[in-house]
Write an enzyme that holds these catalytic residues in place. Structure first.
Site, mmCIF file in Angstrom:
data_model
loop_
_atom_site.group_PDB
_atom_site.id
_atom_site.type_symbol
_atom_site.label_atom_id
_atom_site.label_comp_id
_atom_site.label_asym_id
_atom_site.label_seq_id
_atom_site.Cartn_x
_atom_site.Cartn_y
_atom_site.Cartn_z
ATOM 1 N N THR A 184 -5.575 -6.780 10.865
ATOM 2 C CA THR A 184 -5.862 -5.513 10.180
ATOM 3 C C THR A 184 -5.338 -4.316 10.970
ATOM 4 O OG1 THR A 184 -7.898 -6.554 9.384
ATOM 5 C CG2 THR A 184 -7.711 -4.169 9.115
ATOM 6 N N HIS A 206 -2.275 -5.385 1.558
ATOM 7 C CA HIS A 206 -3.556 -6.064 1.366
ATOM 8 C C HIS A 206 -3.271 -7.513 0.997
ATOM 9 C CE1 HIS A 206 -7.394 -7.324 -0.357
ATOM 10 N NE2 HIS A 206 -6.664 -7.849 -1.330
ATOM 11 N N GLU A 240 -9.486 -10.883 -7.737
ATOM 12 C CA GLU A 240 -8.573 -9.744 -7.563
ATOM 13 C C GLU A 240 -7.388 -9.840 -8.530
ATOM 14 O OE1 GLU A 240 -7.777 -9.727 -3.324
ATOM 15 O OE2 GLU A 240 -9.831 -9.129 -2.864
ATOM 16 N N TYR A 285 -12.487 -2.070 -3.796
ATOM 17 C CA TYR A 285 -13.016 -2.122 -2.437
ATOM 18 C C TYR A 285 -14.544 -2.007 -2.401
ATOM 19 C CZ TYR A 285 -8.508 -2.056 0.020
ATOM 20 O OH TYR A 285 -7.276 -2.390 0.543
ATOM 21 N N PHE A 329 -15.602 4.014 6.679
ATOM 22 C CA PHE A 329 -14.229 4.374 6.326
ATOM 23 C C PHE A 329 -13.960 4.281 4.831
ATOM 24 C CE2 PHE A 329 -14.199 -0.134 7.668
ATOM 25 C CZ PHE A 329 -13.706 -0.747 6.525
ATOM 26 N N ARG A 332 -2.047 -14.291 4.739
ATOM 27 C CA ARG A 332 -2.792 -13.634 5.827
ATOM 28 C C ARG A 332 -2.032 -13.777 7.147
ATOM 29 N NH1 ARG A 332 -7.151 -10.317 4.417
ATOM 30 N NH2 ARG A 332 -7.952 -10.668 6.504
ATOM 31 N N LYS A 356 0.819 -1.220 0.000
ATOM 32 C CA LYS A 356 0.000 0.000 0.000
ATOM 33 C C LYS A 356 0.858 1.279 0.000
ATOM 34 C CE LYS A 356 -3.999 -2.216 2.237
ATOM 35 N NZ LYS A 356 -5.009 -2.134 3.325
ATOM 36 N N ARG A 376 2.414 -6.287 9.322
ATOM 37 C CA ARG A 376 1.709 -5.116 9.879
ATOM 38 C C ARG A 376 2.271 -4.705 11.235
ATOM 39 N NH1 ARG A 376 -4.230 -6.991 7.626
ATOM 40 N NH2 ARG A 376 -4.256 -5.671 5.765
ATOM 41 N N ASN A 391 -2.068 0.320 6.664
ATOM 42 C CA ASN A 391 -1.551 -0.921 7.253
ATOM 43 C C ASN A 391 -0.696 -1.733 6.273
ATOM 44 O OD1 ASN A 391 -3.607 -1.880 5.681
ATOM 45 N ND2 ASN A 391 -4.781 -2.811 7.341
HETATM 46 P P1 ATP Z 1 -7.150 -5.981 3.328
HETATM 47 O O1 ATP Z 1 -8.484 -6.276 2.695
HETATM 48 O O2 ATP Z 1 -6.575 -4.632 2.940
HETATM 49 O O3 ATP Z 1 -6.174 -7.099 3.158
HETATM 50 P P2 ATP Z 1 -8.191 -6.797 5.857
HETATM 51 O O4 ATP Z 1 -8.815 -7.936 5.088
HETATM 52 O O5 ATP Z 1 -7.312 -7.130 7.016
HETATM 53 O O6 ATP Z 1 -7.347 -5.888 4.909
HETATM 54 P P3 ATP Z 1 -10.727 -5.447 5.684
HETATM 55 O O7 ATP Z 1 -11.760 -5.597 6.754
HETATM 56 O O8 ATP Z 1 -10.910 -6.172 4.392
HETATM 57 O O9 ATP Z 1 -9.301 -5.808 6.348
HETATM 58 O O10 ATP Z 1 -10.573 -3.895 5.419
HETATM 59 C C1 ATP Z 1 -9.949 -3.426 4.226
HETATM 60 C C2 ATP Z 1 -9.051 -2.282 4.562
HETATM 61 O O11 ATP Z 1 -9.846 -1.192 5.009
HETATM 62 C C3 ATP Z 1 -8.068 -2.518 5.716
HETATM 63 O O12 ATP Z 1 -6.870 -3.162 5.336
HETATM 64 C C4 ATP Z 1 -7.790 -1.106 6.163
HETATM 65 O O13 ATP Z 1 -6.843 -0.478 5.302
HETATM 66 C C5 ATP Z 1 -9.147 -0.448 6.001
HETATM 67 N N1 ATP Z 1 -9.935 -0.492 7.233
HETATM 68 C C6 ATP Z 1 -10.549 -1.570 7.768
HETATM 69 N N2 ATP Z 1 -11.193 -1.260 8.905
HETATM 70 C C7 ATP Z 1 -10.981 0.072 9.102
HETATM 71 C C8 ATP Z 1 -11.363 1.014 10.084
HETATM 72 N N3 ATP Z 1 -12.122 0.659 11.126
HETATM 73 N N4 ATP Z 1 -10.957 2.293 9.938
HETATM 74 C C9 ATP Z 1 -10.172 2.669 8.886
HETATM 75 N N5 ATP Z 1 -9.783 1.838 7.909
HETATM 76 C C10 ATP Z 1 -10.165 0.559 8.014
HETATM 77 MG MG MG Z 2 -9.940 -7.659 3.328
#
Ligand code: ATP
Ligand code: MG
Length: 140
Positions: free
Chosen positions: A93, A117, A128, A51, A59, A87, A11, A104, A114
Site C-alpha cells: 500500500t 486498487h 466489487e 470504500y 483517512f 496484489r 487511480k 506502486r 498509490n
Molecule cells: P486498495 O484497497 O486501494 O487496493 P490496499 O488494499 O493496499 O489498497 P487498504 O488498506 O485497503 O490498502 O486502503 C485503501 C486505500 O486507502 C489505499 O490504497 C490508500 O489509497 C488509502 N490509504 C490506506 N492507508 C492510508 C493512510 N494511512 N493514509 C492515507 N491513505 C491511506
Molecule cells: Mg484494500
C-alpha cells in the site's frame, strides 16, 4: 491454481500522469488479461460506497476526495489466482515499502495516491466487479 477474476482501479494520480497504458502493461506482463475496462468519473456517493469498509478510518474523507479528483479506469482482470497475482504486482500500500518492479514502487506518489486498487479476496472481487460492471460488459 485456477483461473479467477479480480477487480482493479487505475487511480486518478495515474490517469492524470497518462499512465493507463503503463499500468495496464505491467498487469498484462504479470499474466493478467483485461476482460473489461472503462474510464469513468466516480461520484462521491459511488466512492463512499466502494470504500465503506474504511468509513471509520481517519483517512476516509481524504481518500474519497482523492478518488473523485479525476477519472479512474475500472477493470476486470482474469488469470491464474488473479487476486494474489494482482496484489503481488501492485506491491505494498505504501510505495516506500513496495518491492522493486511493482506498480506502486514504479508509479505511486504516496500511500494515498498509490496508482492502483486491487481486490483483497475472491469474495470482495465478486462484490466489487458487480458494483461497477454489468455481466454483458465482461468479455473473457
Ligand atoms: P486498495 O484497497 O486501494 O487496493 P490496499 O488494499 O493496499 O489498497 P487498504 O488498506 O485497503 O490498502 O486502503 C485503501 C486505500 O486507502 C489505499 O490504497 C490508500 O489509497 C488509502 N490509504 C490506506 N492507508 C492510508 C493512510 N494511512 N493514509 C492515507 N491513505 C491511506
Ligand atoms: Mg484494500
Amino acid at each position: 491454481m485456477a483461473v479467477t477474476r479480480t477487480f482493479s482501479i487505475i487511480k486518478p494520480d495515474a490517469t492524470r500522469r497518462n499512465l493507463t497504458g503503463g499500468v495496464t502493461k505491467m498487469l498484462e506482463d504479470a499474466g493478467l488479461r483485461v476482460v473489461a475496462s472503462k474510464r469513468i468519473q466516480m461520484t462521491r456517493e459511488q466512492a463512499e460506497g466502494f470504500y465503506a469498509v474504511h468509513s471509520e478510518r481517519p483517512f476516509f474523507n481524504d481518500l474519497v476526495t482523492f478518488m473523485i479528483s479525476g477519472p479512474v479506469v475500472v477493470q476486470v482482470l482474469e488469470g491464474e489466482d488473479a487476486v494474489l497475482t494482482n496484489r503481488t504486482v501492485m506491491g505494498a500500500t505504501n510505495p516506500d515499502n513496495a518491492d522493486e518492479g511493482t506498480i506502486r514502487k514504479t508509479y505511486a506518489e504516496s500511500i494515498e495516491a498509490n496508482s492502483v486498487h486491487g481486490s483483497d479476496s475472491d469474495e470482495n472481487a465478486a462484490i466489487e466487479i458487480e458494483y461497477f460492471f454489468k455481466p454483458e460488459e465482461i468479455v473473457g
